[in-house]
Design a protein around this motif. Structure first.
Motif, mmCIF file in Angstrom:
data_model
loop_
_atom_site.group_PDB
_atom_site.id
_atom_site.type_symbol
_atom_site.label_atom_id
_atom_site.label_comp_id
_atom_site.label_asym_id
_atom_site.label_seq_id
_atom_site.Cartn_x
_atom_site.Cartn_y
_atom_site.Cartn_z
ATOM 1 N N LEU A 55 -24.212 61.923 4.103
ATOM 2 C CA LEU A 55 -22.719 61.490 4.177
ATOM 3 C C LEU A 55 -22.170 62.570 5.397
ATOM 4 C CD1 LEU A 55 -20.606 59.476 3.540
ATOM 5 C CD2 LEU A 55 -20.122 61.046 1.734
ATOM 6 N N SER A 56 -21.511 62.085 6.332
ATOM 7 C CA SER A 56 -20.771 62.834 7.321
ATOM 8 C C SER A 56 -19.630 62.082 7.814
ATOM 9 C CB SER A 56 -21.721 63.077 8.273
ATOM 10 O OG SER A 56 -21.909 62.156 9.173
ATOM 11 N N PHE A 57 -18.834 62.619 8.575
ATOM 12 C CA PHE A 57 -17.452 61.939 8.935
ATOM 13 C C PHE A 57 -17.681 60.933 9.832
ATOM 14 C CE2 PHE A 57 -18.494 64.687 12.555
ATOM 15 C CZ PHE A 57 -18.203 64.078 13.544
ATOM 16 N N TYR A 58 -19.093 60.789 10.621
ATOM 17 C CA TYR A 58 -19.228 59.490 11.460
ATOM 18 C C TYR A 58 -19.996 58.437 10.888
ATOM 19 C CZ TYR A 58 -23.513 62.793 12.145
ATOM 20 O OH TYR A 58 -24.434 63.440 11.596
ATOM 21 N N ASN A 59 -20.344 58.481 9.614
ATOM 22 C CA ASN A 59 -20.944 57.455 8.737
ATOM 23 C C ASN A 59 -20.172 57.154 7.541
ATOM 24 O OD1 ASN A 59 -21.965 59.187 7.117
ATOM 25 N ND2 ASN A 59 -24.010 58.899 7.608
ATOM 26 N N GLN A 60 -18.978 57.473 7.410
ATOM 27 C CA GLN A 60 -18.331 57.203 6.166
ATOM 28 C C GLN A 60 -17.222 56.345 6.426
ATOM 29 O OE1 GLN A 60 -16.771 60.777 4.624
ATOM 30 N NE2 GLN A 60 -15.049 61.014 6.134
ATOM 31 N N ASN A 61 -16.723 55.381 5.407
ATOM 32 C CA ASN A 61 -15.802 54.574 5.802
ATOM 33 C C ASN A 61 -14.325 55.005 5.229
ATOM 34 O OD1 ASN A 61 -15.657 54.470 2.747
ATOM 35 N ND2 ASN A 61 -16.758 52.640 2.466
ATOM 36 N N TYR A 62 -13.470 54.088 5.183
ATOM 37 C CA TYR A 62 -12.270 54.709 4.975
ATOM 38 C C TYR A 62 -11.727 55.423 3.635
ATOM 39 C CZ TYR A 62 -6.785 54.367 4.948
ATOM 40 O OH TYR A 62 -5.611 54.530 4.749
ATOM 41 N N VAL A 63 -12.471 55.191 2.691
ATOM 42 C CA VAL A 63 -12.403 55.710 1.376
ATOM 43 C C VAL A 63 -13.194 57.015 1.198
ATOM 44 C CG1 VAL A 63 -11.241 53.904 0.227
ATOM 45 C CG2 VAL A 63 -13.885 54.046 0.337
ATOM 46 N N GLY A 64 -13.998 57.334 2.285
ATOM 47 C CA GLY A 64 -14.903 58.410 2.084
ATOM 48 C C GLY A 64 -16.364 58.379 1.691
ATOM 49 N N VAL A 65 -16.688 57.348 1.566
ATOM 50 C CA VAL A 65 -18.171 57.108 1.048
ATOM 51 C C VAL A 65 -19.018 56.366 2.198
ATOM 52 C CG1 VAL A 65 -17.609 56.797 -1.491
ATOM 53 C CG2 VAL A 65 -17.922 54.842 -0.005
ATOM 54 N N PHE A 100 -20.644 54.118 4.697
ATOM 55 C CA PHE A 100 -19.960 52.830 5.433
ATOM 56 C C PHE A 100 -21.325 51.900 5.175
ATOM 57 C CE2 PHE A 100 -20.402 50.253 9.410
ATOM 58 C CZ PHE A 100 -19.204 49.501 9.225
ATOM 59 N N GLY A 101 -21.100 50.563 4.825
ATOM 60 C CA GLY A 101 -21.939 49.321 4.539
ATOM 61 C C GLY A 101 -22.981 49.214 5.621
ATOM 62 N N PHE A 159 -24.172 45.939 -2.690
ATOM 63 C CA PHE A 159 -23.601 47.157 -3.199
ATOM 64 C C PHE A 159 -23.395 47.287 -4.624
ATOM 65 C CE2 PHE A 159 -22.636 45.944 1.185
ATOM 66 C CZ PHE A 159 -23.307 46.913 2.028
ATOM 67 N N ILE A 160 -24.056 48.431 -5.093
ATOM 68 C CA ILE A 160 -23.961 48.686 -6.749
ATOM 69 C C ILE A 160 -22.695 49.643 -6.991
ATOM 70 C CG2 ILE A 160 -24.982 49.202 -8.565
ATOM 71 C CD1 ILE A 160 -26.270 46.835 -7.204
ATOM 72 N N LYS A 161 -22.759 50.693 -6.465
ATOM 73 C CA LYS A 161 -21.691 51.607 -6.512
ATOM 74 C C LYS A 161 -21.565 52.490 -5.344
ATOM 75 C CE LYS A 161 -24.088 55.771 -7.831
ATOM 76 N NZ LYS A 161 -24.264 56.700 -9.163
ATOM 77 N N TYR A 178 -26.894 49.274 5.528
ATOM 78 C CA TYR A 178 -27.820 48.239 6.084
ATOM 79 C C TYR A 178 -28.624 48.675 7.478
ATOM 80 C CZ TYR A 178 -29.669 43.675 7.186
ATOM 81 O OH TYR A 178 -30.543 42.688 7.351
ATOM 82 N N SER A 179 -27.949 49.338 8.295
ATOM 83 C CA SER A 179 -28.721 49.920 9.585
ATOM 84 C C SER A 179 -29.902 50.711 9.045
ATOM 85 C CB SER A 179 -27.905 50.499 10.557
ATOM 86 O OG SER A 179 -28.644 50.997 11.480
ATOM 87 N N MET A 180 -29.632 51.536 8.108
ATOM 88 C CA MET A 180 -30.843 52.457 7.663
ATOM 89 C C MET A 180 -32.230 51.700 7.117
ATOM 90 S SD MET A 180 -30.415 55.139 4.737
ATOM 91 C CE MET A 180 -31.019 54.409 3.232
ATOM 92 N N CYS A 181 -31.903 50.444 6.877
ATOM 93 C CA CYS A 181 -32.997 49.691 6.072
ATOM 94 C C CYS A 181 -33.599 48.566 7.029
ATOM 95 C CB CYS A 181 -32.483 49.049 4.619
ATOM 96 S SG CYS A 181 -31.728 50.668 3.582
#
Length: 156
Positions: free
Chosen positions: A41-51, A53-54, A88-90, A58-61
């Motif tokens: 997790l870093s600033f360039y792959n997190q969403n608005y709430v800090g987790v 980004f979906g 998305f589970i959590k 998905y891209s990872m998989c």
């Protein structure tokens, strides 16, 4: 598989969307039947709430089940992603990882089925895990496979 082919796939680590999202291929099986991928997790792959980004999850998989099948089935088969979904589970926090595996027995079953039916759709699932091995998301992929035809028009 040759080290050249494994090295070529390892170079996906420098594919701009992977590089930008911080996605890393950590392990590649010698026979290309499994991959392990992770993303911190870093600033360039997190969403608005800090987790995570979906879209980055998905891209990872996205390519790995298709890639395994392309490499293990060989050029006598046409392999395409048909359906992909992620549940998305959590929230994903910290480092997340996923493992993609298609055992040899499953590859042989697919080949046998395609020999009889000439084509088919095959379903694969994996989990994205966080650092405590809790499930963050589940990926479901449907891959379309068919035997190549004798005429070029049949191979499109």
């Amino acid at each position: 598989m040759s080290w050249k082919k494994r090295f070529k796939i390892w170079l996906y680590n420098f594919y701009p969307p992977y590089l930008g999202a911080g996605i890393r291929i950590k392990k590649i099986a010698k026979d290309l039947t499994s991959f392990e991928v992770e993303m911190k997790l870093s600033f360039y792959n997190q969403n608005y709430v800090g987790v995570h980004f979906g879209g980055s999850l998905y891209s990872m998989c996205d390519p790995f089940f298709m890639l395994i099948l392309l490499e293990t089935l060989g050029s006598d088969y046409i392999v395409w992603d048909k359906i992909g979904s992620m549940t998305f589970i959590k929230p994903g926090k910290g480092k997340v990882k996923a493992r993609f595996l298609i055992p040899d027995e499953e590859i042989q079953r697919i080949k046998s089925e395609i020999e009889v039916k000439r084509k088919g759709e095959f379903h694969f699932t994996t989990n994205i895990l966080d650092e405590s091995n809790s499930v963050v998301a589940t990926l479901d992929k449907t891959i379309y496979i068919r035997k190549r035809g004798k005429l070029p028009i049949q191979n499109v």
